[in-house]
Design an enzyme around this catalytic site. Structure first.
Site, PDB file in Angstrom:
ATOM      1  N   SER A 127      16.415  -6.142  -1.194  1.00 23.40           N
ATOM      2  CA  SER A 127      17.629  -6.862  -0.774  1.00 23.40           C
ATOM      3  C   SER A 127      17.923  -6.625   0.706  1.00 23.40           C
ATOM      4  O   SER A 127      18.395  -7.528   1.409  1.00 23.40           O
ATOM      5  CB  SER A 127      18.822  -6.409  -1.623  1.00 23.40           C
ATOM      6  OG  SER A 127      18.591  -6.816  -2.951  1.00 23.40           O
ATOM      7  N   ASP A 185       7.974 -16.823   0.401  1.00 20.77           N
ATOM      8  CA  ASP A 185       9.143 -17.713   0.368  1.00 20.77           C
ATOM      9  C   ASP A 185       9.198 -18.441  -0.984  1.00 20.77           C
ATOM     10  O   ASP A 185      10.245 -18.540  -1.616  1.00 20.77           O
ATOM     11  CB  ASP A 185       9.071 -18.751   1.499  1.00 20.77           C
ATOM     12  CG  ASP A 185       9.446 -18.155   2.847  1.00 20.77           C
ATOM     13  OD1 ASP A 185      10.039 -17.063   2.874  1.00 20.77           O
ATOM     14  OD2 ASP A 185       9.134 -18.790   3.881  1.00 20.77           O
ATOM     15  N   ILE A 243      30.681  -4.392 -21.914  1.00 20.69           N
ATOM     16  CA  ILE A 243      31.341  -5.174 -22.974  1.00 20.69           C
ATOM     17  C   ILE A 243      30.805  -4.774 -24.353  1.00 20.69           C
ATOM     18  O   ILE A 243      31.532  -4.755 -25.337  1.00 20.69           O
ATOM     19  CB  ILE A 243      31.148  -6.694 -22.715  1.00 20.69           C
ATOM     20  CG1 ILE A 243      32.007  -7.114 -21.522  1.00 20.69           C
ATOM     21  CG2 ILE A 243      31.464  -7.526 -23.950  1.00 20.69           C
ATOM     22  CD1 ILE A 243      31.810  -8.554 -21.075  1.00 20.69           C
ATOM     23  N   GLU A 262       8.872  -8.339  -4.073  1.00 20.11           N
ATOM     24  CA  GLU A 262       8.784  -9.493  -3.163  1.00 20.11           C
ATOM     25  C   GLU A 262       9.835  -9.394  -2.051  1.00 20.11           C
ATOM     26  O   GLU A 262      10.370 -10.400  -1.588  1.00 20.11           O
ATOM     27  CB  GLU A 262       8.832 -10.816  -3.938  1.00 20.11           C
ATOM     28  CG  GLU A 262       7.665 -10.906  -4.917  1.00 20.11           C
ATOM     29  CD  GLU A 262       7.219 -12.302  -5.298  1.00 20.11           C
ATOM     30  OE1 GLU A 262       7.646 -13.272  -4.661  1.00 20.11           O
ATOM     31  OE2 GLU A 262       6.404 -12.389  -6.233  1.00 20.11           O
ATOM     32  N   ARG A 274      33.521  -8.788 -32.040  1.00 13.50           N
ATOM     33  CA  ARG A 274      33.849  -7.356 -32.106  1.00 13.50           C
ATOM     34  C   ARG A 274      35.373  -7.165 -32.163  1.00 13.50           C
ATOM     35  O   ARG A 274      36.096  -7.562 -31.235  1.00 13.50           O
ATOM     36  CB  ARG A 274      33.290  -6.652 -30.873  1.00 13.50           C
ATOM     37  CG  ARG A 274      33.709  -5.221 -30.715  1.00 13.50           C
ATOM     38  CD  ARG A 274      33.064  -4.338 -31.764  1.00 13.50           C
ATOM     39  NE  ARG A 274      33.363  -2.930 -31.531  1.00 13.50           N
ATOM     40  CZ  ARG A 274      33.154  -1.988 -32.426  1.00 13.50           C
ATOM     41  NH1 ARG A 274      32.642  -2.284 -33.620  1.00 13.50           N
ATOM     42  NH2 ARG A 274      33.430  -0.734 -32.136  1.00 13.50           N
ATOM     43  N   GLY A 296       7.549 -17.441  -3.710  1.00 15.22           N
ATOM     44  CA  GLY A 296       7.650 -16.409  -4.747  1.00 15.22           C
ATOM     45  C   GLY A 296       9.076 -15.946  -4.961  1.00 15.22           C
ATOM     46  O   GLY A 296       9.514 -15.738  -6.089  1.00 15.22           O
ATOM     47  N   ARG A 297       9.804 -15.799  -3.856  1.00 12.54           N
ATOM     48  CA  ARG A 297      11.167 -15.240  -3.966  1.00 12.54           C
ATOM     49  C   ARG A 297      12.110 -16.155  -4.725  1.00 12.54           C
ATOM     50  O   ARG A 297      13.016 -15.688  -5.413  1.00 12.54           O
ATOM     51  CB  ARG A 297      11.720 -14.980  -2.558  1.00 12.54           C
ATOM     52  CG  ARG A 297      11.143 -13.737  -1.975  1.00 12.54           C
ATOM     53  CD  ARG A 297      11.420 -13.598  -0.500  1.00 12.54           C
ATOM     54  NE  ARG A 297      10.669 -12.450  -0.009  1.00 12.54           N
ATOM     55  CZ  ARG A 297      10.209 -12.326   1.227  1.00 12.54           C
ATOM     56  NH1 ARG A 297      10.432 -13.268   2.113  1.00 12.54           N
ATOM     57  NH2 ARG A 297       9.531 -11.249   1.564  1.00 12.54           N
ATOM     58  N   GLU A 312       0.858  -1.194   0.000  1.00  8.68           N
ATOM     59  CA  GLU A 312       0.000   0.000   0.000  1.00  8.68           C
ATOM     60  C   GLU A 312       0.891   1.239   0.000  1.00  8.68           C
ATOM     61  O   GLU A 312       2.092   1.139   0.277  1.00  8.68           O
ATOM     62  CB  GLU A 312      -0.893  -0.006   1.252  1.00  8.68           C
ATOM     63  CG  GLU A 312      -1.844  -1.186   1.289  1.00  8.68           C
ATOM     64  CD  GLU A 312      -2.716  -1.203   2.550  1.00  8.68           C
ATOM     65  OE1 GLU A 312      -2.597  -0.281   3.388  1.00  8.68           O
ATOM     66  OE2 GLU A 312      -3.506  -2.159   2.679  1.00  8.68           O
ATOM     67  N   PRO A 313       0.299   2.405  -0.226  1.00  7.06           N
ATOM     68  CA  PRO A 313       1.135   3.613  -0.256  1.00  7.06           C
ATOM     69  C   PRO A 313       1.980   3.786   1.013  1.00  7.06           C
ATOM     70  O   PRO A 313       3.121   4.227   0.944  1.00  7.06           O
ATOM     71  CB  PRO A 313       0.110   4.744  -0.401  1.00  7.06           C
ATOM     72  CG  PRO A 313      -1.063   4.106  -1.076  1.00  7.06           C
ATOM     73  CD  PRO A 313      -1.096   2.684  -0.615  1.00  7.06           C
TER      74      PRO A 313
END
Ligand SMILES: Cc1cc2nc3c(=O)[nH]c(=O)nc-3n(C[C@H](O)[C@H](O)[C@H](O)COP(=O)(O)OP(=O)(O)OC[C@H]3O[C@@H](n4cnc5c(N)ncnc54)[C@H](O)[C@@H]3O)c2cc1C
Length: 382
Positions: free
Chosen positions: A366, A240, A337, A363, A268, A242-243, A127-128
């Site tokens: 860190s 758990d 790169i 979810e 390249r 979901g993560r 929520e906000p």
């Protein structure tokens, strides 16, 4: 100990990879550019039976194990992270909790439609004024006769514009911060339920994130998921699962950036040789490969533990923390790169970089993953 995937897992990888490369690859850059989810993807994912990956066949699911789910998310995200997010949220924090905590009537009512992709699911807790501090949600569910009456607003709902079933975090009757959390199944057509406009996001632009508003929404009591006032416990357990899926998503993004970097650096030419022959570049590739491998081991380990009915909160948080950081670092090095070309929208590298960042936020950020890990360690789970 065996580090080889089983044959059935290799088969899942081959078939999802081939599907993603054929069907999703042409759409991924368009969805990102136009910030639009392509509805035909729903049908294509249905044909692959990926809307109910771990859901039993009797409810229309594929009845595969959790490692197969993770491999599927990884492979989809390697090509289109936005679609990886759509499928991951629908499965892990939509269909799976309905299967785990839903009663038989709810399973009959919702699971077939979710597993077939006829209906898409979302999970709505934030929520906000309640993000990391998940206990501070204010959305109220008040009992009135045969219904609960919902009032409040939610933000940042993944799948918001395409979902028709939402698992919504509410407070039952109380504003006491420690009590009342109840998960309620809300259908988008319920009177008073309004879906907000799509957010304009940095990455994951092919997944429509919206707000949700509830204005005296009458939800029948039979739509409470599991037991009243047990919603916080359920939400934490869902997350758990979901993560690990978000970590698999990060892994897919990192893998894509790494593969592009190997190929590009071999082709390249600067100073008359491929840039891969400069140690400054090849060492970056070595770091990428090592980090991705380590992340994959953490992701599969957490998936394996979840299947053994062991506690896996710490392992889920560890793999999300690590894999999302690896995805950010690897996509950043991939951009370096690719030099100036990597910065241009003609190549997918800058999209990977933008998509990867989200994995460190949703979810649980860190920092919150570190809190979970530290709490477990200090409680003796060393
Ligand atoms: C693309 C996207 C999709 C999302 N999808 C969903 C969804 O489907 N359903 C849903 O419910 N939510 C969803 N979210 C919300 C997401 O889970 C929250 O954004 C996240 O939990 C962080 O909450 P916040 O944004 O309010 O940040 P805040 O909680 O305000 O955090 C801001 C900063 O403070 C740090 N912080 C906060 N508390 C602490 C602490 N105790 N210790 C150390 N640092 C701390 C955070 O780590 C962060 O760096 C989504 C978010 C995004 C960006």
């Amino acid at each position: 100990m065996n580090f080889e995937l089983e044959e059935k897992h290799k088969l899942v990888r081959r078939s999802v990879r081939s599907f993603a490369e054929k069907v999703l690859a042409p759409l991924a850059p368009i969805m990102d550019r136009e910030e639009e989810f392509y509805p035909e993807i729903i049908k294509e994912i249905s044909m692959m039976n990926l809307w109910g990956i771990t859901i039993p066949e009797r409810y229309g699911g594929a009845e595969l194990d959790f490692i197969s789910y993770l491999i599927s998310i990884e492979e989809i995200s390697r090509i289109c992270a936005s679609t990886g997010l759509t499928v991951s949220v629908h499965n892990a924090v939509g269909a799976l909790p309905l299967y785990k905590w839903g009663n038989e009537e709810q399973k009959e009512r919702f699971l077939n439609d979710l597993a077939s992709g006829k209906k898409i699911a979302g999970f709505s807790w934030t929520e906000p004024n309640a993000g990391s501090d998940a206990r501070s949600i204010e959305c109220m569910a008040e009992e009135d006769g045969k219904d609960f009456v919902l009032n409040g607003s939610k933000i940042f709902v993944t799948n918001g514009a395409i979902a028709s079933v939402f698992l919504v975090g509410t407070r039952y009757q109380t504003i006491d911060r420690q009590k009342g959390f109840t998960l309620v199944i809300v259908e988008k057509d319920m009177v008073g339920c309004e879906i907000g406009p799509k957010e304009n996001k940095m990455g994951m632009r092919g997944n429509p994130t919206t707000s949700l508003y509830f204005n005296n929404v009458r939800v029948p009591k039979e739509n409470v998921l599991g037991k009243l006032q047990n919603g916080f416990k359920y939400a934490m357990q869902m997350l758990d699962f979901g993560r690990i899926g978000i970590a698999a998503q990060a892994l897919g993004i990192a893998q894509a950036a790494y593969e592009h970097s190997v190929k590009y650096s071999k082709g390249r030419i600067q100073f008359n040789k491929p840039i891969s022959q400069f140690q400054g570049v090849s060492f970056k590739l070595a770091e990428m490969a090592t980090k991705i491998d380590a992340a994959r081991l953490l992701v599969y380990r957490a998936g394996y533990m979840s299947e053994q009915n062991k506690s896996f909160s710490k392992e889920a948080a560890m793999c999300k923390l690590f894999a999302s950081k690896v995805a950010r670092q690897v996509t950043q090095e991939a951009l370096q790169i690719h030099g100036g070309y990597g910065y241009m929208k003609d190549l997918p590298i800058e999209r990977y970089y933008r998509d990867a960042k989200a994995c460190e936020i949703y979810e649980g950020t860190s920092e919150i993953m570190k809190l979970i890990i530290a709490n477990q360690i200090l409680r003796g789970n060393i």
